[in-house]
Write an enzyme that holds these catalytic residues in place. Structure first.
Site, mmCIF file in Angstrom:
data_model
loop_
_atom_site.group_PDB
_atom_site.id
_atom_site.type_symbol
_atom_site.label_atom_id
_atom_site.label_comp_id
_atom_site.label_asym_id
_atom_site.label_seq_id
_atom_site.Cartn_x
_atom_site.Cartn_y
_atom_site.Cartn_z
ATOM 1 N N LYS A 1 5.383 -4.413 -5.595
ATOM 2 C CA LYS A 1 6.550 -3.994 -5.723
ATOM 3 C C LYS A 1 7.852 -3.987 -4.760
ATOM 4 O O LYS A 1 8.804 -4.249 -4.332
ATOM 5 C CB LYS A 1 6.981 -2.046 -6.296
ATOM 6 C CG LYS A 1 8.319 -2.201 -6.780
ATOM 7 C CD LYS A 1 9.204 -2.990 -8.202
ATOM 8 C CE LYS A 1 10.257 -2.298 -8.329
ATOM 9 N NZ LYS A 1 10.946 -3.135 -9.328
ATOM 10 N N CYS B 1 0.887 -1.008 -0.070
ATOM 11 C CA CYS B 1 0.027 -0.026 -0.083
ATOM 12 C C CYS B 1 1.183 1.342 0.110
ATOM 13 O O CYS B 1 2.355 1.667 -0.162
ATOM 14 C CB CYS B 1 -1.068 0.252 1.309
ATOM 15 S SG CYS B 1 -1.960 -1.279 1.418
#
Length: 608
Positions: free
Chosen positions: A603, A2
């Site tokens: 990522k 997030c």
């Protein structure tokens, strides 16, 4: 994972929040939202899917507040729906959260017994209602957050704003990174420097257990014991150009093509061109002569860089190396010899499992080296020594240029180890350095295979399964190739040591199975050819990546042979990574997937 951003501004902040969230898209997300203080009341706009959906909501229902928080959500607790999207809010407080609250069940049961009604499936709502309950009981916002934080277990970064107070924002960190940005009459909160790049060039990173009270003119930081502390202010240069695709269709394509340049920059940091010697950018606080074993720990693609480095350290320095997946290493209580060396590899420098493994190794008394792309990251700050890669920001979720820059750093470190231990002569070092100096040019040559690979990708895109094979340093690259393909094309792929073919994978070979063989002409080439013959005998479709000599000597007919430039055998993974990445990329483009943000992936994995 997030992404979090917060702004205490002087002008309406909704558009700025969205622009900042766009800079966090690389982290991966499935919904997004913002909340602002409209007068004395909190207002939210949230949307499932990409940020363009949130922008449409804001066009239809604008927000004009000058205090706000924003969030991109990567679902952990609860499905990716608008209802579960952040920010979560009551009439009194709004919150954004990155991480996992481990004791959410017991806290939820406690709150429900006291009459709290929950409206989402998320663990974040527990934090919201803890703070809201404390506010209802008469606590001021700062005290309410302080008391709530004391109840939480897990990994979290949090941002809060409060109804009725236009000059207050609170942030907290326990695990996932959180940065403060300093402006002129404005203050910012963000998951990383990239998020804050358009607003400020001065940031501070909170440390684990820290929480901060922000106003437009101040940042008061407290540690986990409630003591006011100072954290270093750092200048950074995360400009808007860093997230521009230039003329490329995807960030991944851009980053593949940037590799000759950024690998060259990394090489220049680690090699003295005048003397043709390895020259590390920092003095190591240990002598390789005293090291008896190296442990390399990482996750995903970074672990395959470590696997390649294992071959280099063992060959150049005659040092035994163990390569561990960080999520396993951190829990198996591996016996480490005090004074030995542990290397931790992470693009972001925030990978939760790798960070936990680092802390374990430090407690065991070993020397620690971090190979990271973000020198201000937590792993960098907590390691004894930092060896930076110079890849620049990598936006595509599937790592490309960070991987090859990691290999360049590790190759130089392995040569330095071999020289220090007397295993490499001056002549040996010079020869190896010559091989490294050629890598950027050879990578440029490798990029000329793109049209051939683009055609090949049409064949791969028809497949249900793909097998990758390699020997020696090409084995970890086979693992990496399989990972790349399944990450972004969603085609099932597996990588194996070629010698393991007959121990199981050969059962899968038939006329529909493409087999990518990574085989530069080296001392095990003939062994690999025998494995290719086994594939051919069963009708498998061979895709051979080799050099001119290998193409000439291969006695097995291939569907396609991708001829690579001749080069030093030791360092082929850095150059052969290019066609491996291009094959995954073009296959994914044909499949129509979201190349830069593949489904379910993040990522920067800042939680377990």
């Amino acid at each position: 994972m997030c992404g979090i951003v917060g702004i205490l501004g002087r002008e309406p902040v909704a558009e700025q929040l969205v622009d900042s969230l766009k800079r966090l898209e690389y982290r991966g997300y499935d919904s997004a939202g913002v909340a602002t203080l409209e007068g004395r009341h909190l207002e939210r706009r949230r949307a499932e899917g990409k940020l363009k959906n949130l922008e449409k909501r804001l066009e239809a229902e604008p927000l004009k507040g000058t205090t706000g928080i924003g969030h991109t959500r990567w679902a952990t607790h609860g499905k990716p729906t608008v209802n579960n999207a952040h920010p979560h809010a009551t009439e009194r407080v709004a919150v954004v959260h990155n991480g996992i609250i481990e004791n959410f069940r017991e806290l939820r049961e406690e709150l429900e017994k006291n009459g709290t009604v929950f409206h989402t499936e998320t663990d974040t709502e527990i934090v919201l209602h803890l703070v809201d309950d404390l506010l209802t009981r008469g606590n001021k916002p700062v005290e309410a957050v302080k008391l709530a934080l004391a109840r939480l277990r897990g990994a979290f970064a949090l941002g809060f704003i409060f109804a009725g107070d236009n000059d207050l924002m609170i942030g907290a960190r326990n695990g996932p990174p959180l940065a403060i940005g300093y402006g002129d009459g404005e203050m910012y909160l963000g998951s990383d420097a990239i998020a804050l790049g358009p607003f400020t060039d001065t940031i501070s990173y909170l440390e684990d257990g820290d929480w901060v009270v922000l106003t437009r003119n101040s940042a008061t930081i407290f540690d986990k014991d409630g003591h006011a502390v100072q954290r270093e202010k750092i200048k950074h240069a995360a400009s808007t150009s860093l997230v521009d695709k230039a003329n490329y269709r995807h960030f991944m394509a851009k980053e593949i093509h940037e590799q000759p340049e950024v690998v060259g920059h990394t090489l220049a940091r680690y090699v003295d061109m005048a003397t043709e010697r390895v020259s590390l950018p920092v003095k190591l606080p240990f002598d390789f002569k005293n090291i008896q074993r190296i442990n390399i720990t990482a996750c995903g693609t970074a672990s395959y860089a470590g696997f390649v480095a294992k071959y280099w350290f063992e060959r150049f320095a005659r040092l035994p190396v163990e390569v561990d997946v960080a999520s396993e290493f951190r829990y198996r209580e591996a016996p480490l010899r005090k004074g030995d060396l542990a290397i931790f590899i992470s693009q972001s420098g925030e990978t939760a499992d790798t960070l936990a493994a680092l802390r374990y190794a430090k407690a065991e008394g070993v020397h620690t080296v971090a190979v990271v792309n973000v020198p201000t990251s937590t792993i960098a700050r907590e390691s004894e020594t930092v060896l930076p890669t110079l890849a620049g920001p990598e936006i595509g979720v599937a790592s490309t240029k960070a991987f090859t820059c990691q290999l360049m750093v590790l190759a130089n470190l392995a040569i330095a180890a071999g020289k220090a231990r007397g295993e490499l002569s001056d002549e040996d070092e010079t020869k190896l350095v010559h091989g490294l100096v050629e890598i950027p040019r050879l990578m440029s040559d490798a990029l000329t295979t793109e049209l051939q690979i683009e055609k090949l990708a049409r064949e791969i895109a028809k497949s249900r399964d793909v097998l990758y094979l390699g020997r020696g340093t090409s084995f970890p690259l086979a693992l990496e190739g399989a990972l790349k393909l399944k990450e972004i094309s969603y085609i099932h792929a597996e990588g194996y040591a070629a010698g393991e073919l007959k121990h199981g994978p050969i059962a899968l070979i038939d006329e529909t199975m493409p087999v990518v063989v990574i085989a530069p002409y080296d001392r095990v080439f003939e062994k690999t050819v025998s494995n290719m013959q086994e594939v051919a005998a069963r009708g498998g479709k061979i895709i051979l990546m080799t050099d001119a000599k290998g193409a000439e000597e291969a006695t097995v007919e291939s569907l396609v042979t991708i001829v690579m430039p001749d080069m030093a055998a030791a360092f082929t993974p850095m150059v052969y990574a290019v066609p491996v990445q291009l094959l995954a990329y073009h296959t994914a483009v044909i499949m129509g997937t979201d190349v830069d943000q593949p489904r379910n992936l993040a990522k920067s994995v800042t939680v377990e």
